[in-house]
Design a protein around this motif. Structure first.
Motif, PDB file in Angstrom:
ATOM      1  N   UNK A  91      31.498 -19.356  18.584  1.00  0.00           N
ATOM      2  CA  UNK A  91      32.826 -19.542  19.172  1.00  0.00           C
ATOM      3  C   UNK A  91      33.597 -18.237  19.191  1.00  0.00           C
ATOM      4  N   UNK A  92      34.310 -18.014  20.270  1.00  0.00           N
ATOM      5  CA  UNK A  92      35.122 -16.803  20.373  1.00  0.00           C
ATOM      6  C   UNK A  92      36.584 -17.052  20.018  1.00  0.00           C
ATOM      7  N   UNK A  99      21.773 -14.828  22.786  1.00  0.00           N
ATOM      8  CA  UNK A  99      21.055 -15.368  21.637  1.00  0.00           C
ATOM      9  C   UNK A  99      21.312 -16.842  21.403  1.00  0.00           C
ATOM     10  N   UNK A 100      22.349 -17.377  22.031  1.00  0.00           N
ATOM     11  CA  UNK A 100      22.657 -18.798  21.859  1.00  0.00           C
ATOM     12  C   UNK A 100      21.864 -19.593  22.903  1.00  0.00           C
ATOM     13  N   UNK A 110      30.647  -6.130  27.873  1.00  0.00           N
ATOM     14  CA  UNK A 110      32.021  -5.806  28.253  1.00  0.00           C
ATOM     15  C   UNK A 110      32.808  -5.180  27.110  1.00  0.00           C
ATOM     16  N   UNK A 111      32.105  -4.859  26.018  1.00  0.00           N
ATOM     17  CA  UNK A 111      32.800  -4.305  24.861  1.00  0.00           C
ATOM     18  C   UNK A 111      33.531  -5.361  24.055  1.00  0.00           C
ATOM     19  N   UNK A 153      35.096  -8.711  14.453  1.00  0.00           N
ATOM     20  CA  UNK A 153      34.535  -7.440  14.030  1.00  0.00           C
ATOM     21  C   UNK A 153      33.127  -7.138  14.505  1.00  0.00           C
ATOM     22  N   UNK A 154      32.558  -8.013  15.310  1.00  0.00           N
ATOM     23  CA  UNK A 154      31.177  -7.828  15.767  1.00  0.00           C
ATOM     24  C   UNK A 154      31.118  -7.727  17.283  1.00  0.00           C
ATOM     25  N   UNK A 155      30.412  -6.704  17.796  1.00  0.00           N
ATOM     26  CA  UNK A 155      30.222  -6.565  19.235  1.00  0.00           C
ATOM     27  C   UNK A 155      29.358  -7.712  19.748  1.00  0.00           C
ATOM     28  N   UNK A 156      29.819  -8.372  20.802  1.00  0.00           N
ATOM     29  CA  UNK A 156      29.108  -9.521  21.342  1.00  0.00           C
ATOM     30  C   UNK A 156      28.733  -9.292  22.802  1.00  0.00           C
ATOM     31  N   UNK A 157      27.476  -9.516  23.119  1.00  0.00           N
ATOM     32  CA  UNK A 157      27.028  -9.551  24.504  1.00  0.00           C
ATOM     33  C   UNK A 157      27.133 -10.989  25.003  1.00  0.00           C
TER      34      UNK A 157
END
Length: 246
Positions: A55-56, A202-203, A223-224, A229-233
């Protein structure tokens, strides 16, 4: 025969609450509007590591005090759609089914043997935030344009947001729920013709939910985006209304 403006929703004869029922083998799962009694149901699910990791939006740990503002917001949306449909039915009882800008049901519940039910998840449909547009200024411009389009405009870009209690994973519930809402409400009652899907890379389980409703993987986005605290693609998927049905 004239159809209710709530069509194709069913209506609970005791409570008057509209709902969708999932097809077999998950016919004990229904989708209803949010209820104020759902307030304390969110945190135990959202805080579970099998859910929170994907979740974001919500802060983690998720506290009960966060629930009521969100609940009032989404309930306000579904209440408004239901009021709009009931007003239309009263004003124009012989008229066509009205196109609306939201789905009036979104909370998934399991109906127990005694007839009571428990909250197990959420499936909301929203105008997309266009994560696939990597330039921030251009994205903001396009999001504003997308949000300004009138209800029923076939060029509106939509998306789903969802989560499900881990106790109910791997049963095909969210796949069935998304397909049901897309085919029975989003397309005929909202005029949806194009949807985007976003999942953290990965999901795979979430991606499969989209794919089972006809979404097609397009690419992985960098998109950065930083989440806790973790970079997410992001894996980006698209769904387009079949041309053969236009």
């Amino acid at each position: 025969m004239t159809r209710s403006q709530l069509y194709p929703l069913e209506v609970n004869p005791t409570t008057g609450e509209p709902f969708f029922r999932l097809p077999a083998p998950n016919e004990n799962i229904i989708i209803t509007p949010p209820r104020l009694s759902d307030e304390l149901c969110f945190a135990p699910i959202i805080n579970h590591p099998n859910v929170s990791v994907w979740l974001e939006g919500p802060p983690i740990p998720y506290l009960d005090e966060y629930a009521l503002p969100w609940l009032n917001f989404i309930k306000g949306r579904t209440d408004a759609v239901l009021a709009e449909l009931r007003e239309e039915e009263e004003r124009n009882p012989e008229g066509p089914l009205k196109i609306v800008g939201d789905c009036p049901v979104r909370h998934l519940r399991e109906v127990l043997e005694d007839g009571s039910d428990i909250y197990i998840g959420d499936l909301g449909i929203n105008r997309a935030q266009l994560e696939e547009v990597l330039d921030k200024e251009e994205r903001a411009k396009q999001v504003e344009e997308n949000n300004a389009k009138e209800i029923g405009d076939p060029t509106i870009r939509w998306t789903f947001g969802d989560y499900l209690a881990p106790s109910h994973h791997r049963r095909g519930i969210m796949s069935a729920a998304m397909k049901l809402v897309l085919e029975k409400w989003a397309v005929p009652r909202m005029g949806v013709r194009f949807m985007t899907g976003y999942t953290f890379a990965g999901n795979r389980a979430s991606a499969r939910v989209f794919e089972k409703s006809g979404f097609v993987f397009k690419r992985t986005l960098d998109s950065g985006k930083v989440v806790r605290g973790e970079l997410k693609l992001l894996d980006y998927l698209e769904w387009t209304y079949p041309e053969s049905e236009l």
